[in-house]
Motif scaffolding. Structure first.
Motif, PDB file in Angstrom:
ATOM      1  N   TYR A 110       0.860  -1.179   0.000  1.00 42.52           N
ATOM      2  CA  TYR A 110       0.000   0.000   0.000  1.00 42.52           C
ATOM      3  C   TYR A 110       0.896   1.229   0.000  1.00 42.52           C
ATOM      4  CZ  TYR A 110      -3.570   3.362   1.381  1.00 42.52           C
ATOM      5  OH  TYR A 110      -4.423   4.436   1.413  1.00 42.52           O
ATOM      6  N   GLN A 112       0.793   5.532  -0.630  1.00 40.55           N
ATOM      7  CA  GLN A 112       0.049   6.765  -0.912  1.00 40.55           C
ATOM      8  C   GLN A 112       1.022   7.932  -0.913  1.00 40.55           C
ATOM      9  OE1 GLN A 112      -2.981   6.968   2.178  1.00 40.55           O
ATOM     10  NE2 GLN A 112      -1.893   8.626   3.182  1.00 40.55           N
ATOM     11  N   ASP A 113       0.694   8.944  -1.729  1.00 40.13           N
ATOM     12  CA  ASP A 113       1.567  10.109  -1.798  1.00 40.13           C
ATOM     13  C   ASP A 113       1.274  11.062  -0.640  1.00 40.13           C
ATOM     14  OD1 ASP A 113      -0.679  11.629  -2.543  1.00 40.13           O
ATOM     15  OD2 ASP A 113      -0.114  11.707  -4.654  1.00 40.13           O
ATOM     16  N   ASN A 117      -3.243  10.568  -1.940  1.00 41.23           N
ATOM     17  CA  ASN A 117      -3.682   9.791  -3.101  1.00 41.23           C
ATOM     18  C   ASN A 117      -3.058   8.400  -3.066  1.00 41.23           C
ATOM     19  OD1 ASN A 117      -5.077  12.034  -4.376  1.00 41.23           O
ATOM     20  ND2 ASN A 117      -3.030  12.847  -4.786  1.00 41.23           N
ATOM     21  N   VAL A 118      -3.884   7.363  -3.209  1.00 39.85           N
ATOM     22  CA  VAL A 118      -3.391   5.989  -3.225  1.00 39.85           C
ATOM     23  C   VAL A 118      -2.753   5.726  -4.585  1.00 39.85           C
ATOM     24  CG1 VAL A 118      -4.015   3.556  -3.057  1.00 39.85           C
ATOM     25  CG2 VAL A 118      -5.120   5.239  -1.572  1.00 39.85           C
ATOM     26  N   ASP A 121      -2.182  -0.247  -4.261  1.00 39.41           N
ATOM     27  CA  ASP A 121      -2.888  -1.006  -3.231  1.00 39.41           C
ATOM     28  C   ASP A 121      -3.160  -2.387  -3.824  1.00 39.41           C
ATOM     29  OD1 ASP A 121      -4.317  -1.971  -1.113  1.00 39.41           O
ATOM     30  OD2 ASP A 121      -6.025  -0.606  -1.338  1.00 39.41           O
ATOM     31  N   LYS A 145       3.428   0.977   3.110  1.00 40.47           N
ATOM     32  CA  LYS A 145       3.072  -0.032   4.102  1.00 40.47           C
ATOM     33  C   LYS A 145       3.112  -1.388   3.392  1.00 40.47           C
ATOM     34  CE  LYS A 145      -0.685  -1.357   7.247  1.00 40.47           C
ATOM     35  NZ  LYS A 145      -2.041  -0.984   7.696  1.00 40.47           N
ATOM     36  N   GLU A 154       6.304  -0.157   7.888  1.00 42.26           N
ATOM     37  CA  GLU A 154       5.895   1.117   7.299  1.00 42.26           C
ATOM     38  C   GLU A 154       7.106   2.020   7.194  1.00 42.26           C
ATOM     39  OE1 GLU A 154       2.137   2.855   8.574  1.00 42.26           O
ATOM     40  OE2 GLU A 154       1.771   1.046   9.772  1.00 42.26           O
TER      41      GLU A 154
END
Length: 173
Positions: A110, A112-113, A117-118, A121, A145, A154
């Motif tokens: 996973y 995201q920025d 924003n993902v 995933d 993650k 993470e």
């Protein structure tokens, strides 16, 4: 006669515009670089070595001739080797030399920025070298993650010029 001349001139101008538009050739070149990176990562190439910095792919053949290839302007290559017990320090990923601990394992990835924003995933499988290769947008910071077997790691990574392309610091716990 004038209509024929106009038609020929128009056709000629269209051909000139198409010939001068190198966006399709740039995209083809980017895809070739990405394919070359992937081939070295999965050991499809057994002649020489390859490593990758934030800006270029460096290939050294069996005669020690070095060739460099520019990476895409809008994408950054990063390779992550999640681990449980063993890792190695690394800055620029050696596509033909780095070896991670968890070979051909499934990971939930996973990313995201910094704007939330993902970007990724999905479940991904590490290669025989224990790494997961990713192409991310350049000049951003990401929260990463990674989960495997009930363990999680993470980390924050970034994709600016000079940033690491080899991430070997994500210990699953």
């Amino acid at each position: 006669m004038k209509k024929c001349l106009l038609a020929v001139t128009g056709l000629f101008l269209m051909l000139v515009v198409i010939a001068c538009d190198d966006s399709s050739s740039n995209k083809k070149e980017e895809n070739n670089i990405k394919e070359m990176v992937h081939d070295y990562s999965v050991n499809r190439v057994d002649d020489g070595t390859a490593s990758i910095t934030s800006e270029e792919l460096i290939v050294t053949d069996s005669n020690n001739k070095e060739t460099t290839y520019d990476l895409p302007e809008d994408e950054f290559f990063v390779s992550i080797a999640p681990f449980m017990k063993a890792t190695h320090p690394c800055t620029n990923h050696s596509l033909t030399g780095c070896q991670g601990e968890l070979v051909e394992k499934e990971f939930d990835v996973y990313i995201q920025d910094d704007e939330g924003n993902v970007v990724i995933d999905e479940t991904m499988t590490s290669f025989k070298n224990g790494f997961i290769d990713l192409w991310l947008p350049r000049n951003k910071t990401f929260q990463v993650k990674i989960e495997h077997g009930g363990k999680v790691s993470e980390s924050e990574i970034s994709t600016f010029e000079g940033d690491n392309t080899c991430i070997t610091t994500m210990q699953l716990s």
